[in-house]
Design an enzyme around this catalytic site. Structure first.
Site: not given
Ligand code: GNR
Ligand code: NI
Length: 167
Positions: A46, A51, A91-92, A133-134, A137
């Site tokens: 994702g 991000q 998480c990236l 999660h997204e 963000h």
């Protein structure tokens, strides 16, 4: 298409609240293409526009094994949630850190797709976690915010050290 740079925690730009997309036009579709390329290249399941330092409410997700099921969410809103579910999240923007977070097990999300069409989706388990999660963000939130202060402090130190060594 272009790979975009992914911001790393604790970058303050990850705290910006993303603004709704008024119209899904060519600019937004270009953003979606770049986000998909960046997500697959990372690789991750994702990516939120936040991000890559774009304050727009756009998310891409692909939880499939073969990376052939791209899901696009423009202006996503969770309108129902039920159950409790937790997995070790990564998480990236927080590379190398994996911690369990408590989430809803099942959600109903309303959004627009890459052509601007509205849809509603019921998601469970991994996909439900990923959507939550997204959307976090987009609201300036990172999964480590749910952890203890001590863990947050350790993670911040670890990533700041990585950053120094990378320079
Ligand atoms: O690639 C990712 N894996 C993942 C695993 C468990 C829970 C959430 C995620 S999302 C993450 C990609 C990312 O950072 N998205 O914001
Ligand atoms: Ni993330």
């Amino acid at each position: 298409m272009a790979l975009r740079e992914i911001l790393r925690y604790p970058d303050p730009r990850l705290r910006k609240k993303a603004l709704p997309v008024a119209r899904v036009d060519e600019e937004i579709r270009g953003l979606i293409r770049d986000m998909a390329e960046t997500m697959y290249g990372a690789p991750g399941i994702g990516l939120a526009a936040t991000q890559i330092d774009v304050a727009k409410r756009v998310v891409v997700i692909d939880v499939s094994a073969d990376h052939k099921d791209l899901q696009v969410f423009v202006n996503p809103v969770i309108c129902e949630r039920s159950g409790v579910f937790g997995i070790e999240e990564g998480c990236l923007s927080v590379p190398g850190v994996f911690e369990e977070v408590e989430r809803a097990q099942k959600i109903t999300v309303r959004a627009q797709d890459g052509s601007g069409a509205a849809f509603e989706l019921v998601a469970e388990d991994l996909l439900a976690v990923c959507i939550q999660h997204e959307i976090d963000h987009l609201d300036g939130k990172v999964f480590v915010d749910y952890l203890s202060r001590l863990k947050q402090q350790r993670i911040r130190k670890k990533l700041e050290k990585q950053q120094r060594l990378a320079m």
